[in-house]
Motif scaffolding. Structure first.
Motif, PDB file in Angstrom:
ATOM      1  N   PHE A   9      -6.823   0.189  -2.644  1.00  0.00           N
ATOM      2  CA  PHE A   9      -7.932   1.237  -2.374  1.00  0.00           C
ATOM      3  C   PHE A   9      -7.133   2.480  -1.385  1.00  0.00           C
ATOM      4  O   PHE A   9      -7.364   3.546  -1.804  1.00  0.00           O
ATOM      5  CB  PHE A   9      -9.101   0.722  -1.556  1.00  0.00           C
ATOM      6  CG  PHE A   9     -10.226   1.927  -0.939  1.00  0.00           C
ATOM      7  CD1 PHE A   9     -10.814   2.511  -2.292  1.00  0.00           C
ATOM      8  CD2 PHE A   9     -10.595   2.217   0.076  1.00  0.00           C
ATOM      9  CE1 PHE A   9     -11.660   3.471  -1.795  1.00  0.00           C
ATOM     10  CE2 PHE A   9     -11.521   3.115   0.449  1.00  0.00           C
ATOM     11  CZ  PHE A   9     -12.079   3.648  -0.664  1.00  0.00           C
ATOM     12  N   ILE A  10      -6.720   2.262  -0.402  1.00  0.00           N
ATOM     13  CA  ILE A  10      -5.804   2.856   0.432  1.00  0.00           C
ATOM     14  C   ILE A  10      -4.884   3.846  -0.296  1.00  0.00           C
ATOM     15  O   ILE A  10      -4.954   5.136  -0.302  1.00  0.00           O
ATOM     16  CB  ILE A  10      -5.318   2.507   1.696  1.00  0.00           C
ATOM     17  CG1 ILE A  10      -6.450   1.903   2.694  1.00  0.00           C
ATOM     18  CG2 ILE A  10      -4.567   3.423   2.365  1.00  0.00           C
ATOM     19  CD1 ILE A  10      -6.087   1.397   3.823  1.00  0.00           C
ATOM     20  N   PRO A  11      -3.948   3.315  -1.075  1.00  0.00           N
ATOM     21  CA  PRO A  11      -3.229   4.038  -1.858  1.00  0.00           C
ATOM     22  C   PRO A  11      -3.709   4.820  -2.885  1.00  0.00           C
ATOM     23  O   PRO A  11      -3.456   5.943  -3.107  1.00  0.00           O
ATOM     24  CB  PRO A  11      -2.238   2.939  -2.642  1.00  0.00           C
ATOM     25  CG  PRO A  11      -2.445   1.647  -1.694  1.00  0.00           C
ATOM     26  CD  PRO A  11      -3.700   1.852  -0.885  1.00  0.00           C
ATOM     27  N   SER A  12      -4.870   4.461  -3.505  1.00  0.00           N
ATOM     28  CA  SER A  12      -5.658   5.327  -4.502  1.00  0.00           C
ATOM     29  C   SER A  12      -6.077   6.547  -3.771  1.00  0.00           C
ATOM     30  O   SER A  12      -6.206   7.658  -4.305  1.00  0.00           O
ATOM     31  CB  SER A  12      -6.785   4.518  -5.279  1.00  0.00           C
ATOM     32  OG  SER A  12      -7.891   4.165  -4.437  1.00  0.00           O
ATOM     33  N   MET A  13      -6.581   6.379  -2.409  1.00  0.00           N
ATOM     34  CA  MET A  13      -7.201   7.607  -1.759  1.00  0.00           C
ATOM     35  C   MET A  13      -6.027   8.664  -1.444  1.00  0.00           C
ATOM     36  O   MET A  13      -6.177   9.593  -1.450  1.00  0.00           O
ATOM     37  CB  MET A  13      -7.898   7.064  -0.552  1.00  0.00           C
ATOM     38  CG  MET A  13      -8.989   6.431  -0.796  1.00  0.00           C
ATOM     39  SD  MET A  13     -10.436   7.090  -1.641  1.00  0.00           S
ATOM     40  CE  MET A  13     -10.715   8.473  -0.249  1.00  0.00           C
ATOM     41  N   LEU A  14      -4.826   7.875  -0.963  1.00  0.00           N
ATOM     42  CA  LEU A  14      -3.764   8.885  -0.874  1.00  0.00           C
ATOM     43  C   LEU A  14      -3.393   9.572  -2.005  1.00  0.00           C
ATOM     44  O   LEU A  14      -3.010  10.833  -1.928  1.00  0.00           O
ATOM     45  CB  LEU A  14      -2.498   8.046  -0.377  1.00  0.00           C
ATOM     46  CG  LEU A  14      -2.588   7.640   1.123  1.00  0.00           C
ATOM     47  CD1 LEU A  14      -1.639   6.585   1.382  1.00  0.00           C
ATOM     48  CD2 LEU A  14      -2.975   8.303   2.183  1.00  0.00           C
ATOM     49  N   VAL A  15      -3.212   8.985  -3.080  1.00  0.00           N
ATOM     50  CA  VAL A  15      -2.890   9.805  -4.491  1.00  0.00           C
ATOM     51  C   VAL A  15      -3.878  10.650  -4.725  1.00  0.00           C
ATOM     52  O   VAL A  15      -3.553  11.979  -5.174  1.00  0.00           O
ATOM     53  CB  VAL A  15      -2.563   8.631  -5.559  1.00  0.00           C
ATOM     54  CG1 VAL A  15      -2.206   9.362  -6.772  1.00  0.00           C
ATOM     55  CG2 VAL A  15      -1.553   7.791  -5.215  1.00  0.00           C
ATOM     56  N   LEU A  16      -5.292  10.320  -4.653  1.00  0.00           N
ATOM     57  CA  LEU A  16      -6.269  11.127  -5.087  1.00  0.00           C
ATOM     58  C   LEU A  16      -6.338  12.298  -4.052  1.00  0.00           C
ATOM     59  O   LEU A  16      -6.541  13.417  -4.637  1.00  0.00           O
ATOM     60  CB  LEU A  16      -7.536  10.372  -4.939  1.00  0.00           C
ATOM     61  CG  LEU A  16      -8.925  11.262  -5.254  1.00  0.00           C
ATOM     62  CD1 LEU A  16      -8.970  11.685  -6.708  1.00  0.00           C
ATOM     63  CD2 LEU A  16      -9.995  10.322  -5.067  1.00  0.00           C
ATOM     64  N   ALA A  17      -6.057  12.265  -2.682  1.00  0.00           N
ATOM     65  CA  ALA A  17      -6.029  13.297  -2.027  1.00  0.00           C
ATOM     66  C   ALA A  17      -4.925  14.206  -2.220  1.00  0.00           C
ATOM     67  O   ALA A  17      -5.234  15.512  -2.021  1.00  0.00           O
ATOM     68  CB  ALA A  17      -5.787  12.906  -0.462  1.00  0.00           C
ATOM     69  N   ILE A  18      -3.910  13.756  -2.617  1.00  0.00           N
ATOM     70  CA  ILE A  18      -2.536  14.892  -2.922  1.00  0.00           C
ATOM     71  C   ILE A  18      -3.079  15.802  -4.184  1.00  0.00           C
ATOM     72  O   ILE A  18      -2.565  16.846  -3.871  1.00  0.00           O
ATOM     73  CB  ILE A  18      -1.410  14.092  -3.391  1.00  0.00           C
ATOM     74  CG1 ILE A  18      -0.742  13.224  -2.348  1.00  0.00           C
ATOM     75  CG2 ILE A  18      -0.418  14.792  -4.048  1.00  0.00           C
ATOM     76  CD1 ILE A  18       0.041  12.312  -2.632  1.00  0.00           C
ATOM     77  N   GLY A  19      -3.834  15.338  -5.101  1.00  0.00           N
ATOM     78  CA  GLY A  19      -4.544  16.052  -6.164  1.00  0.00           C
ATOM     79  C   GLY A  19      -5.370  16.925  -5.668  1.00  0.00           C
ATOM     80  O   GLY A  19      -5.822  18.090  -6.038  1.00  0.00           O
TER      81      GLY A  19
END
Length: 207
Positions: A158-168
């Motif tokens: 979940f946290i990695p997905s939020m980080l990737v999502l935030a970058i975009g």
């Protein structure tokens, strides 16, 4: 634990009944009622939102004018009675539709790709267009990874997905807010699976 939710208009009787049920297991819980504007009230008739908080003042359940929000991480040992109550009230019986999430995500991609191309071309900053497309790719990758994180036993993503999502999403805000319906849909689908896992397991064993 991932945020979970279900569609239901605010219902003070629903919130009070859940609070009373959970208090039988833990009398340290507190119920906070608010107006739609967020002001704390004591009169149930004036409430438009409600929160049930644990001894650490962390919300384990909340209900706003449009949905209920379940935080199982904060529920602790109250997870079972909380989920049982939701089952009794018919939460999780309706199929979760991804249509709105998909439509909003497609609109987001079209906005960034189409409007971005028009804007960069007309302002002689074409070199920024690949950057915009990269942001779209990160946003979609983040949503895909988040979908995986909502699968059983994959919460660590979940946290990695939020980080990737935030970058975009952050560089393309506010258009990236169109990704929110899909994120909410992931949470509704996860809650539905939790509430129906016993019946689904029974079907599998008899299948």
């Amino acid at each position: 634990m991932l945020p979970l939710s279900f569609k239901r208009a605010f219902d003070i009787e629903f919130v009070n009944a859940l609070y009373e049920r959970l208090q039988h297991h833990d009398d340290s819980l507190t119920l906070i009622l608010r107006t739609k504007s967020g002001r704390v009230v004591t009169a149930p008739s004036k409430a438009g939102m409600g929160e049930i908080r644990n001894a650490n003042n962390k919300p384990l359940f909340g209900m706003n004018p449009k949905e209920g929000i379940v935080n199982l991480k904060q529920a602790g040992e109250l997870q079972a009675p909380l989920l049982d109550f939701l089952k009794e009230r018919g939460v999780g019986q309706e199929e979760v539709s991804y249509d709105l999430g998909i439509i909003c995500t497609v609109i987001y991609v079209a906005l960034i790709a189409g409007v971005g191309l028009f804007y960069t071309s007309n302002n002689n900053i074409e070199f920024l267009y690949p950057y915009l497309l990269a942001c779209v790719a990160f946003t979609l990758s983040g949503l895909g990874l988040m979908s995986y994180a909502y699968r059983p036993g994959q919460e660590k993503w979940f946290i990695p997905s939020m980080l990737v999502l935030a970058i975009g999403a952050l560089p393309t805000s506010p258009s990236s807010l169109l990704a929110l319906p899909m994120i909410k849909t992931f949470g509704r689908a996860k809650l539905r699976r939790l509430l129906n896992q016993d019946s689904e397991a029974a079907k599998t064993s008899h299948g």
